[in-house]
Design a protein around this motif. Structure first.
Motif, PDB file in Angstrom:
ATOM      1  N   PRO A 112       0.821  -1.206   0.000  1.00  0.00           N
ATOM      2  CA  PRO A 112       0.000   0.000   0.000  1.00  0.00           C
ATOM      3  C   PRO A 112       0.858   1.259   0.000  1.00  0.00           C
ATOM      4  O   PRO A 112       1.974   1.266   0.534  1.00  0.00           O
ATOM      5  CB  PRO A 112      -0.788  -0.114   1.305  1.00  0.00           C
ATOM      6  N   TRP A 113       0.344   2.322  -0.596  1.00  0.00           N
ATOM      7  CA  TRP A 113       0.963   3.638  -0.551  1.00  0.00           C
ATOM      8  C   TRP A 113      -0.157   4.665  -0.427  1.00  0.00           C
ATOM      9  O   TRP A 113      -1.267   4.418  -0.883  1.00  0.00           O
ATOM     10  CB  TRP A 113       1.745   3.939  -1.835  1.00  0.00           C
ATOM     11  N   VAL A 114       0.186   5.802   0.137  1.00  0.00           N
ATOM     12  CA  VAL A 114      -0.774   6.911   0.171  1.00  0.00           C
ATOM     13  C   VAL A 114      -0.192   8.049  -0.652  1.00  0.00           C
ATOM     14  O   VAL A 114       1.018   8.292  -0.607  1.00  0.00           O
ATOM     15  CB  VAL A 114      -1.016   7.428   1.604  1.00  0.00           C
ATOM     16  N   THR A 115      -1.040   8.721  -1.390  1.00  0.00           N
ATOM     17  CA  THR A 115      -0.580   9.861  -2.172  1.00  0.00           C
ATOM     18  C   THR A 115      -1.633  10.968  -2.157  1.00  0.00           C
ATOM     19  O   THR A 115      -2.686  10.823  -1.545  1.00  0.00           O
ATOM     20  CB  THR A 115      -0.262   9.441  -3.619  1.00  0.00           C
ATOM     21  N   LEU A 116      -1.325  12.063  -2.812  1.00  0.00           N
ATOM     22  CA  LEU A 116      -2.304  13.141  -2.972  1.00  0.00           C
ATOM     23  C   LEU A 116      -2.609  13.295  -4.458  1.00  0.00           C
ATOM     24  O   LEU A 116      -1.689  13.348  -5.273  1.00  0.00           O
ATOM     25  CB  LEU A 116      -1.754  14.474  -2.459  1.00  0.00           C
ATOM     26  N   LEU A 117      -3.882  13.345  -4.774  1.00  0.00           N
ATOM     27  CA  LEU A 117      -4.298  13.736  -6.121  1.00  0.00           C
ATOM     28  C   LEU A 117      -4.570  15.228  -6.028  1.00  0.00           C
ATOM     29  O   LEU A 117      -5.301  15.662  -5.126  1.00  0.00           O
ATOM     30  CB  LEU A 117      -5.569  12.985  -6.521  1.00  0.00           C
ATOM     31  N   THR A 118      -3.973  16.015  -6.901  1.00  0.00           N
ATOM     32  CA  THR A 118      -4.093  17.469  -6.746  1.00  0.00           C
ATOM     33  C   THR A 118      -4.516  18.158  -8.033  1.00  0.00           C
ATOM     34  O   THR A 118      -4.368  17.613  -9.120  1.00  0.00           O
ATOM     35  CB  THR A 118      -2.749  18.111  -6.311  1.00  0.00           C
ATOM     36  N   GLY A 119      -5.001  19.368  -7.858  1.00  0.00           N
ATOM     37  CA  GLY A 119      -5.386  20.197  -9.003  1.00  0.00           C
ATOM     38  C   GLY A 119      -6.020  21.478  -8.506  1.00  0.00           C
ATOM     39  O   GLY A 119      -6.098  21.704  -7.299  1.00  0.00           O
ATOM     40  N   GLN A 120      -6.460  22.301  -9.389  1.00  0.00           N
ATOM     41  CA  GLN A 120      -7.193  23.495  -8.972  1.00  0.00           C
ATOM     42  C   GLN A 120      -8.561  23.052  -8.452  1.00  0.00           C
ATOM     43  O   GLN A 120      -9.077  22.035  -8.907  1.00  0.00           O
ATOM     44  CB  GLN A 120      -7.388  24.441 -10.164  1.00  0.00           C
ATOM     45  N   PRO A 121      -9.164  23.817  -7.504  1.00  0.00           N
ATOM     46  CA  PRO A 121     -10.512  23.437  -7.057  1.00  0.00           C
ATOM     47  C   PRO A 121     -11.394  23.258  -8.289  1.00  0.00           C
ATOM     48  O   PRO A 121     -11.326  24.053  -9.221  1.00  0.00           O
ATOM     49  CB  PRO A 121     -10.958  24.637  -6.228  1.00  0.00           C
ATOM     50  N   GLY A 122     -12.174  22.207  -8.299  1.00  0.00           N
ATOM     51  CA  GLY A 122     -12.950  21.892  -9.492  1.00  0.00           C
ATOM     52  C   GLY A 122     -12.322  20.756 -10.277  1.00  0.00           C
ATOM     53  O   GLY A 122     -12.929  20.228 -11.201  1.00  0.00           O
ATOM     54  N   VAL A 156       6.674  19.162  -5.351  1.00  0.00           N
ATOM     55  CA  VAL A 156       5.751  18.584  -6.332  1.00  0.00           C
ATOM     56  C   VAL A 156       4.312  19.074  -6.190  1.00  0.00           C
ATOM     57  O   VAL A 156       3.551  19.024  -7.152  1.00  0.00           O
ATOM     58  CB  VAL A 156       5.720  17.042  -6.254  1.00  0.00           C
ATOM     59  N   LEU A 157       3.945  19.533  -5.001  1.00  0.00           N
ATOM     60  CA  LEU A 157       2.545  19.917  -4.813  1.00  0.00           C
ATOM     61  C   LEU A 157       2.301  21.330  -5.329  1.00  0.00           C
ATOM     62  O   LEU A 157       3.075  22.236  -5.013  1.00  0.00           O
ATOM     63  CB  LEU A 157       2.171  19.872  -3.329  1.00  0.00           C
ATOM     64  N   PRO A 158       1.235  21.526  -6.075  1.00  0.00           N
ATOM     65  CA  PRO A 158       0.929  22.883  -6.548  1.00  0.00           C
ATOM     66  C   PRO A 158       0.228  23.696  -5.452  1.00  0.00           C
ATOM     67  O   PRO A 158      -0.574  24.561  -5.736  1.00  0.00           O
ATOM     68  CB  PRO A 158      -0.001  22.616  -7.730  1.00  0.00           C
ATOM     69  N   LEU A 159       0.540  23.380  -4.204  1.00  0.00           N
ATOM     70  CA  LEU A 159      -0.145  23.991  -3.060  1.00  0.00           C
ATOM     71  C   LEU A 159       0.862  24.278  -1.958  1.00  0.00           C
ATOM     72  O   LEU A 159       1.821  23.538  -1.788  1.00  0.00           O
ATOM     73  CB  LEU A 159      -1.164  23.014  -2.466  1.00  0.00           C
ATOM     74  N   ARG A 160       0.594  25.329  -1.204  1.00  0.00           N
ATOM     75  CA  ARG A 160       1.335  25.578   0.030  1.00  0.00           C
ATOM     76  C   ARG A 160       0.300  25.866   1.107  1.00  0.00           C
ATOM     77  O   ARG A 160      -0.750  26.450   0.833  1.00  0.00           O
ATOM     78  CB  ARG A 160       2.268  26.790  -0.114  1.00  0.00           C
ATOM     79  N   PHE A 161       0.633  25.446   2.319  1.00  0.00           N
ATOM     80  CA  PHE A 161      -0.323  25.608   3.420  1.00  0.00           C
ATOM     81  C   PHE A 161       0.305  26.468   4.499  1.00  0.00           C
ATOM     82  O   PHE A 161       1.509  26.375   4.744  1.00  0.00           O
ATOM     83  CB  PHE A 161      -0.663  24.250   4.020  1.00  0.00           C
ATOM     84  N   SER A 162      -0.509  27.294   5.155  1.00  0.00           N
ATOM     85  CA  SER A 162       0.048  28.055   6.265  1.00  0.00           C
ATOM     86  C   SER A 162      -0.753  27.833   7.532  1.00  0.00           C
ATOM     87  O   SER A 162      -1.909  27.413   7.508  1.00  0.00           O
ATOM     88  CB  SER A 162       0.147  29.540   5.927  1.00  0.00           C
ATOM     89  N   GLU A 163      -0.069  28.110   8.622  1.00  0.00           N
ATOM     90  CA  GLU A 163      -0.629  27.872   9.951  1.00  0.00           C
ATOM     91  C   GLU A 163      -1.800  28.801  10.213  1.00  0.00           C
ATOM     92  O   GLU A 163      -1.905  29.875   9.639  1.00  0.00           O
ATOM     93  CB  GLU A 163       0.451  28.097  11.011  1.00  0.00           C
ATOM     94  N   PRO A 164      -2.670  28.415  11.107  1.00  0.00           N
ATOM     95  CA  PRO A 164      -3.913  29.147  11.279  1.00  0.00           C
ATOM     96  C   PRO A 164      -3.792  30.432  12.085  1.00  0.00           C
ATOM     97  O   PRO A 164      -4.682  31.258  12.048  1.00  0.00           O
ATOM     98  CB  PRO A 164      -4.783  28.164  12.051  1.00  0.00           C
ATOM     99  N   GLU A 165      -2.673  30.632  12.784  1.00  0.00           N
ATOM    100  CA  GLU A 165      -2.626  31.731  13.753  1.00  0.00           C
ATOM    101  C   GLU A 165      -3.111  33.067  13.201  1.00  0.00           C
ATOM    102  O   GLU A 165      -3.858  33.787  13.832  1.00  0.00           O
ATOM    103  CB  GLU A 165      -1.208  31.896  14.320  1.00  0.00           C
ATOM    104  N   GLY A 166      -2.659  33.387  11.993  1.00  0.00           N
ATOM    105  CA  GLY A 166      -2.995  34.704  11.467  1.00  0.00           C
ATOM    106  C   GLY A 166      -4.440  34.837  10.987  1.00  0.00           C
ATOM    107  O   GLY A 166      -4.847  35.902  10.553  1.00  0.00           O
ATOM    108  N   LEU A 167      -5.186  33.767  11.088  1.00  0.00           N
ATOM    109  CA  LEU A 167      -6.511  33.786  10.481  1.00  0.00           C
ATOM    110  C   LEU A 167      -7.488  34.651  11.250  1.00  0.00           C
ATOM    111  O   LEU A 167      -7.901  34.318  12.341  1.00  0.00           O
ATOM    112  CB  LEU A 167      -7.091  32.373  10.508  1.00  0.00           C
ATOM    113  N   VAL A 168      -7.857  35.733  10.671  1.00  0.00           N
ATOM    114  CA  VAL A 168      -8.878  36.549  11.315  1.00  0.00           C
ATOM    115  C   VAL A 168     -10.078  36.551  10.387  1.00  0.00           C
ATOM    116  O   VAL A 168      -9.950  36.716   9.181  1.00  0.00           O
ATOM    117  CB  VAL A 168      -8.385  37.982  11.556  1.00  0.00           C
TER     118      VAL A 168
END
Ligand code: FAD
Length: 545
Positions: A64-74, A296-308
Motif C-alpha cells: 500500500p501507498w498513500v498519495t495526494l491527487l491534486t489540481g485546482q478546485p474543481g 511537487v505539490l501545486p499547493l502551500r499551506f500556512s498555519e492558522p494563527e494569522g486567520l482573522v
C-alpha cells in the motif's frame, strides 16, 4: 438486532476490533446509517471544492501507498452520486506511478483543513488515462469531527525542473526531523480475504495530534499513539488482518511529500500505552520502502494563527436574567471553520471609547457542524466586553474572530461522560451534549449543573429537550437559592450545591470521563469530591473561565 458480517458494512477485522473495544453493538446500530453506497449531494459538493484528495492504493507488488491527487478546485467532479472524476493525475515520481489501472481499489479521503471537515469514500478505478481518473463508489462515510489542525492553502506554480524524487529504505536525518515535527499524517491500509487476496478495498485516513506525536525509534521504525475515533476501526480493523500499511507526511510549507510503506504492529495494552495521554493503542511501523518527492505539490499551506475572520451577528436570544446568546455567520457568506465541542471562540471587539480592539474568548455553546457559531455571554455589571455585547451589539454588526481553539474536548469516545458545570460554565457543556447526542448512542451521559435559581439558569430548556429525546442522557440540577416558582415546578433536584451525594445518585458508572467548567472554587470542590470517589486525575478535564 445483532448484525452479521453479511449485513454489516464492516468486514471481519473491523468487527473483531469493535468487539474487542466493546463498541460492536453500538456501532451496529448507527453504522448502516453513516456508511452508504452512494454520496449525498453535500459530500459530492465537498469534493468538487477541494484542491487535493488523499488516496490510498496498492502498487504492483501489493504494497500500500498513500498519495495526494491534486489540481485546482474543481479538478474533482461528481457526475452522479456514485462517481468521482479527477482531472489531474498522480504526482511526478509518485510511488504509485504505473501501478494504477482499471479495477484498482482506491481509498479516498477529502479533507478541508480550514473548516476541519473530512469525508471518506472507498471504491475502484473504472478508467484511468491522459490526466483523467474515473472512480466508482463502494462505500461512502459520513463526516466525523477529528483532531485536525486548521490550515489555509494557496495555489503555486510548480516547476518540473525543481521537482525531485528519492527512493530509499531508511529515513535520513532530515526525514526523521520532518516526521518529528508533524502534527498530521495520512495512513492507508487494506483488507485481505480468506484467500489472502485484496478485498473490501482500501482505506485512507487522517491522523492528527500535537507536533511530536509520531516518534522515530530508528531509521526504519516509527511509533504513534492511536486516539479514540469514530469507533468504526477501519484502519485498525484492516491492520489486524493485513499488517501492510502506508503513511504519508506532507511538507505543508515546501510542497513535498514523504511516502512510506511497511508493516504495522499494534500494542493494545502494554504499560507504554499509558505513557501517551489519551492514547488507546500504540501503532508501530516497520518501514520497508520510502519515496520522497520534493517541490511537487501545486499547493502551500500556512498555519492558522494569522486567520482573522469577520463574523456577522444574525440572531440574539435571551437565555436567562443576565445571559444572552449571540449567533454568528461568516460575513462574506463563506463557510466557517468547524470546531470541536468544548472549544472557544477568540473574539476581537472594538469597544466604543477604547482606542484598541480587546480580545475575549467565549466557549461555543452550540454543537459542531451547524454552519454558525453561538456564544452565550453573561453580562458582567462592570465588564468591558460582556457589557458591550449585551448593550451595543445588534443584528448585522460585524466582529472579528480567530479560529475556534482549545483542547477542552472529548477524546475518549468509548467511555461514559459526566459533564459538571456551575453558572456560566454551562456553555461548553451544552455544546458537548449536542455533540454527544448528534448520533444515536448508548453511551451514558450525565449532565449536572449548579445555578442560583431558575432565573439564572441559561439553556435549561435546551438541555431538558435533549435529555427527553435521548435515553442515554440524565440531567441533575442544583439550585443554591431556589425561587418559589422553581419549587412549584420542581425544576431542580437538589437545593444547595452540587455535592458528592448528587454525583453518586446521578452517575450510573463512576468509571467515566469528567468535564468540569465553572468558577475556581467550584472546580476545586468538584476535583476534591471526584478524588474522594476514586476518580483518577487523568479522567478529569477542567476549563476555567
Ligand atoms: C476559555 C474561556 C471560555 C469562556 N467562555 C465564556 C462563556 O461562554 N460565556 C461568558 O459569559 N464568559 C466566558 N468566558 C469569560 C469571558 O472571556 C470574559 O472574561 C467575561 O465575559 C468578562 O469579560 P468583560 O470584558 O466583560 O469583563 P472585564 O472588563 O474583563 O472584567 C472582568 C471582571 O472584573 C469585573 N470588573 C471590571 N471592572 C471592575 C470594576 N471597576 N470594579 C469591580 N469589578 C470590575 C467585571 O465585573 C468582570 O467580572 C470565558 C473565558 C475563558 C477563558
Amino acid at each position: 438486532v445483532t448484525q452479521t458480517a453479511a449485513t454489516s458494512p464492516f468486514h471481519a477485522g473491523e468487527l473483531a476490533v469493535q468487539e474487542r473495544m466493546g463498541v460492536r453493538q453500538a456501532v451496529a446500530s448507527w453504522g448502516p446509517k453513516v456508511v452508504r453506497t452512494w454520496m449525498p449531494d453535500q459530500h459530492r459538493d465537498f469534493y468538487t471544492r477541494l484542491p487535493f484528495v488523499v488516496a490510498a492504493a496498492r502498487d504492483d507488488r501489493d504494497r500500500p501507498w498513500v498519495t495526494l491527487l491534486t489540481g485546482q478546485p474543481g479538478f474533482v467532479q461528481s457526475p452522479d452520486p456514485t462517481s468521482l472524476v479527477f482531472h489531474g493525475g498522480l504526482l511526478p515520481g509518485d510511488a504509485l506511478e504505473r501501478s494504477l489501472g482499471a479495477g484498482s481499489a482506491l481509498g479516498l479521503l477529502g479533507i478541508e483543513f480550514e473548516t476541519r471537515r473530512r469525508n471518506r469514500v472507498n471504491g475502484t478505478i473504472v478508467e484511468i488515462g491522459a490526466g483523467c481518473l474515473r472512480f466508482e463508489v463502494g462505500q461512502a462515510f459520513g463526516n466525523c469531527p477529528q483532531y485536525i489542525t486548521g490550515r489555509t492553502w494557496r495555489a503555486v506554480e510548480v516547476s518540473p525542473t525543481e521537482a525531485s524524487a528519492v527512493r530509499r529504505t531508511k529515513l535520513t536525518a532530515a526525514m526523521q526531523d520532518r516526521i518529528r515535527s508533524a502534527d498530521t499524517f495520512f495512513i492507508g491500509s487494506g483488507h485481505r480475504n480468506a484467500e489472502d487476496a485484496p478485498s473490501n478495498g482500501m482505506d485512507a485516513s487522517h491522523r492528527g495530534g500535537p507536533a511530536g506525536f509520531v516518534r522515530v525509534e530508528s531509521p526504519t521504525r516509527l511509533v504513534f499513539p492511536d486516539y479514540a475515533g469514530n469507533n468504526h476501526f477501519n484502519t485498525i480493523g484492516n491492520l489486524v488482518i493485513d499488517s501492510r500499511v502506508a503513511l504519508l507526511f506532507v511538507d505543508f510549507e515546501t510542497g513535498g511529500v514523504l511516502q512510506l510503506t511497511g508493516r504495522a504492529d499494534i500494542d493494545w495494552d502494554s504499560p507504554a500505552v499509558a505513557g501517551h495521554a489519551g492514547a488507546q493503542r500504540l501503532v508501530s511501523i516497520d518501514i520497508e520502502a520510502i519515496v520522497q518527492l520534493k517541490n511537487v505539490l501545486p499547493l502551500r499551506f500556512s498555519e492558522p494563527e494569522g486567520l482573522v475572520r469577520e463574523l456577522r451577528l444574525v440572531e440574539r436570544r435571551r437565555e436567562s436574567a443576565d445571559v444572552v446568546s449571540f449567533y454568528f455567520v461568516s460575513r462574506d457568506g463563506g463557510e466557517l471553520p468547524d470546531f470541536e465541542a468544548g472549544q472557544h471562540l477568540p473574539l476581537e471587539v472594538t469597544v466604543t471609547g477604547q482606542d484598541k480592539p480587546v480580545t475575549r474568548t467565549y466557549s461555543l455553546s452550540n454543537g459542531p457542524g451547524q454552519r454558525r457559531y453561538r456564544i452565550s455571554v453573561r453580562r458582567e455589571p462592570e465588564g468591558l466586553v460582556s457589557r458591550f455585547l449585551h448593550d451595543s451589539v445588534d443584528i448585522g454588526t460585524t466582529l472579528n474572530s480567530r479560529s475556534p481553539a482549545g483542547d477542552f474536548i472529548i477524546r475518549h469516545h468509548d467511555r461514559p461522560v459526566v459533564l459538571i458545570s456551575a453558572g456560566i460554565g454551562i456553555t461548553p457543556m451544552v455544546s458537548m451534549l449536542h455533540e454527544l447526542t448528534s448520533q444515536p448512542s448508548e453511551r451514558p451521559v450525565t449532565f449536572l449543573h449548579g445555578a442560583r435559581n431558575g432565573r439564572h439558569h441559561p439553556l435549561a430548556g435546551e438541555v431538558n429537550m435533549i435529555a427527553r429525546d435521548n435515553d442515554n442522557v440524565t440531567v441533575g440540577v442544583a439550585y443554591s437559592q431556589p425561587l418559589a416558582g422553581d419549587v412549584r415546578r420542581r425544576d431542580f433536584d437538589v437545593a444547595g450545591r452540587i455535592d458528592a451525594r448528587l454525583i453518586r445518585e446521578q452517575v450510573v458508572d463512576l468509571d467515566a470521563e469528567y468535564f468540569l467548567c465553572g468558577p475556581a472554587p467550584f472546580l476545586s470542590a468538584m476535583a476534591d469530591i471526584l478524588s474522594d470517589l476514586g476518580v483518577g486525575d487523568e479522567h478529569v478535564h477542567v476549563e476555567q473561565f
